[in-house]
Design an enzyme around this catalytic site. Structure first.
Site, short mmCIF file in Angstrom:
data_model
loop_
_atom_site.label_atom_id
_atom_site.label_comp_id
_atom_site.label_asym_id
_atom_site.label_seq_id
_atom_site.Cartn_x
_atom_site.Cartn_y
_atom_site.Cartn_z
N HIS A 290 0.84 -1.20 0.00
CA HIS A 290 0.00 0.00 0.00
C HIS A 290 0.88 1.25 0.00
N PHE B 173 0.53 4.24 -0.86
CA PHE B 173 -0.03 5.45 -0.27
C PHE B 173 -0.32 5.26 1.21
N TRP B 174 -1.11 4.24 1.54
CA TRP B 174 -1.57 4.11 2.92
C TRP B 174 -0.44 3.90 3.90
N CYS C 141 -14.95 9.33 -5.34
CA CYS C 141 -15.27 8.75 -6.65
C CYS C 141 -14.36 9.34 -7.71
N VAL C 142 -13.77 8.48 -8.51
CA VAL C 142 -12.97 8.90 -9.68
C VAL C 142 -13.64 8.30 -10.91
N LYS D 164 -4.71 5.99 -11.82
CA LYS D 164 -3.69 7.00 -12.11
C LYS D 164 -3.23 7.71 -10.84
N LEU E 186 -4.98 9.21 -8.61
CA LEU E 186 -5.72 10.44 -8.30
C LEU E 186 -6.34 10.35 -6.90
N ALA E 187 -6.78 9.15 -6.50
CA ALA E 187 -7.43 9.01 -5.19
C ALA E 187 -6.53 9.50 -4.04
N LEU F 105 -23.47 6.70 5.67
CA LEU F 105 -24.45 6.58 4.58
C LEU F 105 -23.83 5.99 3.32
S1 NHW Z 1 -15.89 3.82 -0.01
C1 NHW Z 1 -16.32 4.08 -1.69
C2 NHW Z 1 -15.16 4.50 -2.51
N1 NHW Z 1 -15.58 4.74 -3.89
C3 NHW Z 1 -15.76 3.77 -4.79
O1 NHW Z 1 -15.53 2.60 -4.55
C4 NHW Z 1 -16.33 4.22 -6.13
C5 NHW Z 1 -15.78 3.45 -7.31
N2 NHW Z 1 -14.33 3.50 -7.31
C6 NHW Z 1 -13.63 4.64 -7.58
O2 NHW Z 1 -14.17 5.70 -7.82
C7 NHW Z 1 -16.65 5.24 0.78
C8 NHW Z 1 -12.11 4.51 -7.52
O3 NHW Z 1 -11.76 3.15 -7.67
C9 NHW Z 1 -11.51 5.06 -6.19
C10 NHW Z 1 -10.01 4.78 -6.17
C11 NHW Z 1 -11.72 6.56 -6.12
C12 NHW Z 1 -12.12 4.39 -4.96
N3 NHW Z 1 -10.79 4.33 0.26
O4 NHW Z 1 -6.36 6.68 -7.73
P1 NHW Z 1 -5.91 5.30 -7.54
C13 NHW Z 1 -15.71 6.43 0.77
O5 NHW Z 1 -15.89 7.35 -0.03
C14 NHW Z 1 -6.51 3.47 -2.44
C15 NHW Z 1 -9.53 4.70 0.52
O6 NHW Z 1 -4.86 4.81 -8.47
P2 NHW Z 1 -8.56 4.43 -8.30
C16 NHW Z 1 -14.58 6.45 1.76
C17 NHW Z 1 -5.78 2.22 -2.87
O7 NHW Z 1 -5.65 1.35 -1.75
N4 NHW Z 1 -8.49 4.41 -0.29
O8 NHW Z 1 -7.13 4.26 -7.54
C18 NHW Z 1 -13.33 7.11 1.20
C19 NHW Z 1 -4.47 2.79 -3.37
O9 NHW Z 1 -3.63 3.13 -2.28
P3 NHW Z 1 -2.44 2.12 -1.88
C20 NHW Z 1 -8.76 3.71 -1.40
O10 NHW Z 1 -9.15 3.07 -8.35
C21 NHW Z 1 -12.25 7.12 2.24
C22 NHW Z 1 -4.90 4.09 -4.02
O11 NHW Z 1 -6.20 4.41 -3.47
C23 NHW Z 1 -10.05 3.30 -1.73
O12 NHW Z 1 -8.40 5.18 -9.55
C24 NHW Z 1 -11.00 7.82 1.76
C25 NHW Z 1 -5.03 3.93 -5.52
O13 NHW Z 1 -5.41 5.17 -6.04
C26 NHW Z 1 -11.09 3.63 -0.83
N5 NHW Z 1 -12.36 3.29 -1.04
O14 NHW Z 1 -9.40 5.33 -7.29
C27 NHW Z 1 -9.95 7.89 2.84
N6 NHW Z 1 -10.01 2.65 -2.89
O15 NHW Z 1 -1.81 2.69 -0.64
C28 NHW Z 1 -10.23 9.02 3.81
C29 NHW Z 1 -8.73 2.64 -3.28
O16 NHW Z 1 -3.10 0.78 -1.61
C30 NHW Z 1 -9.10 9.15 4.83
N7 NHW Z 1 -7.96 3.27 -2.40
O17 NHW Z 1 -1.47 2.05 -3.03
C31 NHW Z 1 -9.35 10.25 5.82
C32 NHW Z 1 -9.09 11.66 5.17
C33 NHW Z 1 -9.48 12.81 6.12
C34 NHW Z 1 -8.49 12.89 7.27
C35 NHW Z 1 -8.83 14.13 8.21
C36 NHW Z 1 -7.86 14.39 9.44
C1 EN5 Z 2 -19.77 3.88 1.90
N1 EN5 Z 2 -20.66 4.40 2.85
O1 EN5 Z 2 -21.40 -5.35 -2.50
C2 EN5 Z 2 -20.17 2.52 1.46
N2 EN5 Z 2 -23.48 -4.94 -1.88
O2 EN5 Z 2 -24.14 -7.66 0.41
C3 EN5 Z 2 -19.26 1.99 0.40
N3 EN5 Z 2 -25.15 -8.03 -2.50
O3 EN5 Z 2 -25.95 -5.95 -2.37
C4 EN5 Z 2 -18.96 0.53 0.52
N4 EN5 Z 2 -22.83 -9.75 -6.49
O4 EN5 Z 2 -25.76 -10.36 -1.50
C5 EN5 Z 2 -20.04 -0.34 0.00
N5 EN5 Z 2 -27.72 -10.59 -2.51
C6 EN5 Z 2 -19.68 -1.78 -0.06
C7 EN5 Z 2 -20.84 -2.60 -0.63
C8 EN5 Z 2 -20.93 -2.54 -2.12
C9 EN5 Z 2 -22.18 -3.11 -2.69
C10 EN5 Z 2 -22.31 -4.56 -2.36
C11 EN5 Z 2 -23.76 -6.30 -1.50
C12 EN5 Z 2 -23.88 -6.39 0.01
C13 EN5 Z 2 -25.05 -6.75 -2.17
C14 EN5 Z 2 -26.38 -8.61 -2.99
C15 EN5 Z 2 -26.41 -8.73 -4.49
C16 EN5 Z 2 -25.30 -9.59 -5.02
C17 EN5 Z 2 -25.27 -9.59 -6.52
C18 EN5 Z 2 -24.05 -10.30 -7.00
C19 EN5 Z 2 -26.58 -9.96 -2.29
C20 EN5 Z 2 -28.15 -11.79 -1.84
C21 EN5 Z 2 -29.48 -11.45 -1.14
C22 EN5 Z 2 -30.19 -12.67 -0.56
C23 EN5 Z 2 -31.64 -12.28 -0.25
C24 EN5 Z 2 -32.39 -13.44 0.32
C25 EN5 Z 2 -31.70 -13.99 1.56
C26 EN5 Z 2 -30.25 -14.35 1.26
C27 EN5 Z 2 -29.51 -13.17 0.69
#
Ligand code: NHW
Ligand code: EN5
Length: 388
Positions: free
Chosen positions: A2, A4-5, A139-140, A147, A149-150, A388
């Site tokens: 990791h 970054f982390w 979100c990216v 790249k 950016l996160a 949320l």
């Molecule tokens: S979790 C939902 C996050 N969003 C998504 O999953 C949406 C779909 N994915 C994307 O948009 C809820 C991209 O894949 C994202 C990563 C943007 C996730 N948290 O830019 P790179 C939240 O919003 C690390 C933290 O190349 P990418 C919570 C990864 O481990 N880190 O990746 C957010 C790697 O680092 P490493 C995450 O795929 C909390 C690096 O990013 C992560 O283009 C944030 C790679 O970057 C995630 N969910 O973009 C932290 N996903 O060290 C807040 C990946 O392993 C911390 N990474 O090399 C606290 C800040 C405030 C402090 C205040 C004192």
């Molecule tokens: C930031 N606040 O994986 C949150 N959802 O189980 C970000 N599965 O819906 C992080 N794969 O199990 C979010 N159906 C992380 C979660 C991302 C979304 C996600 C899962 C959670 C989900 C469903 C659908 C699976 C589809 C194939 C699932 C089974 C339901 C079944 C109903 C009847 C009784 C047995 C279970």
């Protein structure tokens, strides 16, 4: 592993179980004048924007970025579809900072391509209440992934949180990062099993027919708890007392006052639903139950495009058994045409999940703190925080 982390003040995998490391902040605060005054550099052609989520135009941009690029399940069948009203509610609690609603856009076109947010929250860890940021909606855009950016976005939100003299944060993610304070499981309760099966959200169980399945998940037409009613503004003081007392039972939980409860729990159509149980004689509030609305887009299905999901939020029972209270929430959600009711195995939820026919999902949710170490990871039942 990791890159970054490893550079951040978070619990590291190599330190798990090391008894010499004290609980609490990992780094001390720095004097405010030492906090970097300018934003971090972005790649060429991109620039920072501070989002005004009240502007219809900006809210649309954020909504669209997330609707097309935010979290999907492991098989890319569903994608969270937060509504605009939900985003406004989620991002503007009491005391919010507009500077923590951060976008990245293309310089020429102003198209929004990345987003991250913080909101202020007081979180109690054991006996200490800490002012923190809750980070969400990172979100990216799909075309800009991998790249690095996160990390820049995370550093920028960290800088802006520091500028408000806050040094800790809480966040959740479906992926494992260094290192979870709790790892929780999603559970799902079918309300509309036929649709859930049709869209691939769930499967027909072994030796089950559709009609047996429909019967299995059938719910009463109406709620059964006497005095069960929609929460209103005059309930805020009583609900706050109940909730504050309840949240004291968990190791990590938000510290909510009446202002917060008014914001987070007063019902708002298609955003948050809350019900209280009012005692017939004393008019006392003895219990309450709440859920928030987060639909998912169904990717690539001929017949359906949206899955309407309710998520269990904060529930407190002092008189009505928790399973009965949540069953009434299921009844209400069914009346309102939700397809599924979701809950995590946190707080006291394990006491109703199996009984009310929730089944374990394939998703996990890991909870994290930034710049705050815990000596042991929590059991999900010790976590009193819902993000949320
Ligand atoms: S979790 C939902 C996050 N969003 C998504 O999953 C949406 C779909 N994915 C994307 O948009 C809820 C991209 O894949 C994202 C990563 C943007 C996730 N948290 O830019 P790179 C939240 O919003 C690390 C933290 O190349 P990418 C919570 C990864 O481990 N880190 O990746 C957010 C790697 O680092 P490493 C995450 O795929 C909390 C690096 O990013 C992560 O283009 C944030 C790679 O970057 C995630 N969910 O973009 C932290 N996903 O060290 C807040 C990946 O392993 C911390 N990474 O090399 C606290 C800040 C405030 C402090 C205040 C004192
Ligand atoms: C930031 N606040 O994986 C949150 N959802 O189980 C970000 N599965 O819906 C992080 N794969 O199990 C979010 N159906 C992380 C979660 C991302 C979304 C996600 C899962 C959670 C989900 C469903 C659908 C699976 C589809 C194939 C699932 C089974 C339901 C079944 C109903 C009847 C009784 C047995 C279970």
């Amino acid at each position: 592993r990791h890159k970054f982390w490893e550079t951040q003040p978070v619990g590291q995998f190599k330190d798990i179980g090391d008894p010499s490391l004290p609980e609490g902040p990992i780094e001390p605060p720095t004097p405010l004048f030492e906090v970097k005054q300018e934003p971090y550099n972005l790649p060429n052609h991109y620039e920072w924007i501070t989002c005004d989520i009240n502007s219809e135009e900006m809210c649309n941009e954020v909504y669209t970025l997330l609707a097309n690029n935010y979290v999907e399940d492991n098989e890319n069948m569903f994608r969270f579809n937060y509504s605009k009203e939900f985003l406004r509610w989620a991002l503007q609690p009491p005391g919010y900072f507009r500077s923590w609603h951060i976008g990245v856009c293309v310089k020429n076109s102003k198209k929004l391509v990345a987003f991250i947010t913080g909101i202020p929250v007081r979180i109690r860890v054991h006996n200490e209440v800490v002012n923190m940021a809750e980070i969400n909606f990172l979100c990216v855009h799909k075309k800009l992934r991998s790249k690095r950016l996160a990390p820049v976005m995370i550093k920028e939100v960290t800088r802006r949180v520091h500028l408000e003299n806050m040094w800790q944060a809480a966040y959740t993610a479906g992926v494992v990062l260094p290192t979870p304070i709790a790892s929780c499981q999603y559970w799902h309760r079918s309300l509309n099993p036929k649709k859930l099966i049709d869209v691939g959200f769930s499967r027909l169980g072994a030796r089950m027919t559709m009609s047996r399945t429909t019967r299995l998940f059938k719910l009463p037409e109406s709620t059964i708890t006497p005095g069960f009613r929609k929460m209103e503004i005059h309930h805020v003081p009583a609900v706050t007392r109940l909730l504050r007392n309840h949240l004291n039972h968990f190791v990590v939980a938000p510290d909510l006052d009446e202002n917060d409860v008014g914001h987070w729990l007063l019902p708002e159509e298609n955003v948050v639903d809350s019900y209280v149980v009012e005692c017939f004689e004393t008019l006392e509030i003895t219990d309450f139950v709440s859920f928030y609305t987060l639909p998912s887009a169904i990717l690539g299905n001929q017949n359906y495009s949206l899955l309407k999901a309710a998520y269990s939020f904060y529930n407190v029972s002092t008189k009505t058994p928790l399973p009965q209270l949540v069953n009434d929430a299921l009844v209400v959600a069914k009346q309102k045409e939700y397809d599924v009711f979701n809950a995590l195995d946190i707080m006291q939820n394990e006491t109703f999940l199996k009984e009310l026919k929730f089944g374990p999902g394939d998703g996990k949710l890991h909870c994290y703190l930034y710049n705050y170490r815990l000596s042991h990871a929590l059991k999900p039942s010790e976590l009193g925080l819902v993000l949320l």
